[in-house]
Design a protein around this motif. Structure first.
Motif, short mmCIF file in Angstrom:
data_model
loop_
_atom_site.label_atom_id
_atom_site.label_comp_id
_atom_site.label_asym_id
_atom_site.label_seq_id
_atom_site.Cartn_x
_atom_site.Cartn_y
_atom_site.Cartn_z
N GLY A 1 -24.86 18.38 13.47
CA GLY A 1 -24.52 17.91 12.22
C GLY A 1 -22.85 17.50 12.28
N LEU A 2 -22.26 18.62 12.95
CA LEU A 2 -20.76 18.42 12.87
C LEU A 2 -20.26 17.21 13.56
N LEU A 3 -20.98 17.06 14.99
CA LEU A 3 -20.49 15.93 15.45
C LEU A 3 -21.34 14.70 15.26
N HIS A 4 -22.03 14.51 14.27
CA HIS A 4 -23.05 13.39 14.01
C HIS A 4 -22.16 12.17 13.90
N HIS A 5 -21.09 12.20 13.17
CA HIS A 5 -20.19 10.86 12.81
C HIS A 5 -19.72 10.47 14.13
N ARG A 6 -19.60 11.23 15.27
CA ARG A 6 -18.98 10.78 16.86
C ARG A 6 -20.22 10.45 17.60
N THR A 7 -21.21 10.87 17.51
CA THR A 7 -22.40 10.47 18.39
C THR A 7 -23.23 9.31 17.79
N THR A 8 -22.90 9.08 16.61
CA THR A 8 -23.51 7.95 15.81
C THR A 8 -22.66 6.68 15.91
N THR A 9 -21.25 6.70 16.03
CA THR A 9 -20.29 5.69 15.77
C THR A 9 -19.74 5.45 17.15
N ARG A 10 -19.63 6.45 18.03
CA ARG A 10 -18.69 6.25 19.21
C ARG A 10 -19.82 5.41 20.32
N ARG A 11 -19.38 4.41 21.04
CA ARG A 11 -20.45 3.75 21.86
C ARG A 11 -20.73 4.67 22.95
N HIS A 12 -19.56 5.40 23.70
CA HIS A 12 -19.59 6.34 24.58
C HIS A 12 -19.39 7.92 24.18
#
Lengths: 107, 418
Positions: B389-400
């Motif tokens: 949940g903490l990294l959700h914004h990264r794993t869902t918006t960053r291509r790599h």
């Protein structure tokens, strides 16, 4: 004066190979990593003069208040009088280049 | 007299362009400018701005007294600029920022004064940082979209505001206007970090640096390329850059690379000498600035120097500065707990921090490592769902986001094929 004068309490612990090995093993166990010997690589400096472009510092303690008094007249002083030569130069951090130092300013 | 190049462009103009673009030619050109026009106060002051960190206090003051005297004869703008340089080179960033606000009121969009915009963020004061962002927006609007320096600085501002796509567009526009804008290249690296551009960004940075290997930012942009390499899982490339591009003095960038590698379960690059780290902390001003102190703490963490971290944490907790007490101290304690194999304690310390983590200074990309550390600690403490949940914004918006995937992996593999 608004400069850092205290020593750190961070000194004094040994850096023996055995001690480093224990630390490496602890961290390796936590982070699942295999660690290389400390100091395995010290890369060369690319470019000349680059080292001077990255330092960033902060106003501290009384320097902030003193500076505000000395240079408080701002633009008028800049254009009609001399520089605030009594103003101290603050100490800065020394971990190397950071983004803020390069981001908007060039130095 | 102003010296001319063979192309007929005044050396002063080339020097200013070199400085604005962070070119590797900036310092030689500045020296040439001062040599050919020793009565030019602005030239002398800009050389002080670029190199004054290595001058002792007496030399710095002497040079700037001469520069200010000559600038007074040249005009009010020149005198004001030199005054600002005096404040900036004395690392009186709050006063510099105050001065710049008045300077820009009288001389809107002055590009030479723009060289000191960093003072607003280097104050370590959120209000000043906001003032600086607003001022940059106003000056960029006044300068117009054809000004590559101001478009570059606006791109930087947008990147730091988390407006990555706008930053990306602005950086691209600045680079279209002037392909050698180092500020724009740097802003692009930040925007593309948020977007997870991966290899595309690495290729751009390598190509950009190939054209000017001595660019002021060469080591720093290589570090950004290393972060992109980590993001897309090319760990050998990240290690290679840390080992070949960084200087011994780049303790913070090396630590920030290695700590990420360790958190992701990877072999780190060559590390800093622990005694060197301790010397830096013990030196005058060694803990004068919170973000540099944090970087040195990361270097200790890479060494698993738990005892040193605990001592540093206690020192920060006893500091009179609230940011040190309330933010740096728990972060350093958390690093100590992780190196001691106590991820649960680190989770509690870092979770309690919340948005206060911003007060540790630096910029988004640099502060993100605190979030990385918390994610790793959560996984190690048996709470992978919270970490995800903490990294959700990264794993869902960053291509790599191979790095984030590894942070969320309960048992990181020792290495992954590239």
């Amino acid at each position: 004066m608004g400069v850092e004068t205290r020593g750190t309490g961070g000194t004094g612990t040994g850096g023996s190979a055995g001690r480093v090995g224990v630390r490496a093993a602890v961290l390796g166990a936590v982070a699942g990593a295999a660690l290389l010997p400390a100091g395995a690589a010290h890369a060369g400096i690319i470019g000349i003069g680059n080292a001077v472009f990255g330092n960033t510092c902060v106003n501290q303690g009384s320097a902030r208040a003193e500076g505000a008094t000395v240079a408080g007249s701002g633009l008028g002083s800049a254009n009609q009088a001399g520089l605030p030569l009594d103003l101290p130069r603050n100490h800065c951090g020394n971990s190397g280049i950071v983004c803020t130092a390069l981001f908007m300013s060039s130095v | 007299m102003t010296g001319l190049t063979t192309a007929g462009t005044p050396v002063g103009e080339r020097a200013v362009t070199g400085l604005l673009s962070l070119s590797g030619r900036a310092l030689p050109l500045l020296r040439q400018w001062v040599g050919s026009d020793p009565g030019c106060g602005v030239a002398r002051a800009l050389l002080a701005l670029a190199t004054g960190d290595r001058w002792d206090d007496t030399v710095l003051k002497e040079q700037l007294v001469i520069a200010h005297r000559d600038a007074l004869a040249a005009g009010e703008r020149e005198a004001s600029l030199v005054y600002g340089v005096f404040l900036h080179t004395h690392r009186q960033y709050r006063l510099t920022a105050d001065h710049l606000m008045g300077h820009f009121d009288r001389w809107p969009a002055d590009e030479q004064a723009g060289l000191m915009l960093g003072a607003f963020s280097e104050c370590g004061d959120a209000a000043y940082r906001a003032h600086g962002e607003a001022l940059t927006e106003r000056q960029a609007a006044l300068a117009g979209p054809e000004s590559w320096p101001w478009t570059s600085w606006l791109a930087v501002t947008r990147a730091e505001q988390g407006r990555a796509r706008e930053a990306h567009t602005l950086a691209g526009r600045a680079l279209a206007l002037y392909p050698r804008s180092g500020v724009a290249a740097h802003a692009l690296a930040h925007a593309e970090h948020e977007l997870g551009a991966g290899r595309d960004s690495i290729d751009f940075l390598d190509e950009w640096l190939r054209a000017d290997p001595r660019a002021v930012q060469s080591r720093h942009l290589n570090w950004h390329a290393a972060l992109h390499s980590i993001a897309c899982g090319d760990f050998p490339d990240a290690r290679r850059r840390a080992d070949t591009a960084l200087a011994r003095t780049d303790v913070g960038m090396r630590a920030a690379t290695n700590w990420r590698l360790l958190l992701a379960g990877q072999t780190p690059a060559g590390r800093s000498d622990p005694d060197h780290i301790r010397e830096l902390l013990a030196a005058p001003g060694g803990t004068a600035e919170i973000f540099h102190t944090f970087n040195l703490a990361l270097a200790l963490a890479v060494e698993a120097a738990t005892d040193d971290l605990r001592i540093l944490a206690r020192r920060a907790a006893a500091d009179e500065r609230p940011d040190y007490r309330d933010v740096l101290a728990p972060v350093v304690r958390a690093l100590a707990e992780i190196t001691a194999g106590r991820p649960r304690a680190a989770v509690e310390l870092l979770t309690g921090l919340g948005d206060k983590a911003e007060r540790i200074g630096g910029v988004r990309v640099e502060r993100e490592i605190i979030q990385d550390t918390l994610a790793r600690a959560l996984v190690d403490a048996g709470e992978p769902a919270r970490a995800a949940g903490l990294l959700h914004h990264r794993t869902t918006t960053r291509r790599h986001h191979a790095y984030e995937d590894l942070l969320l992996s309960p048992r990181p593999p020792a290495d992954i094929p590239v």
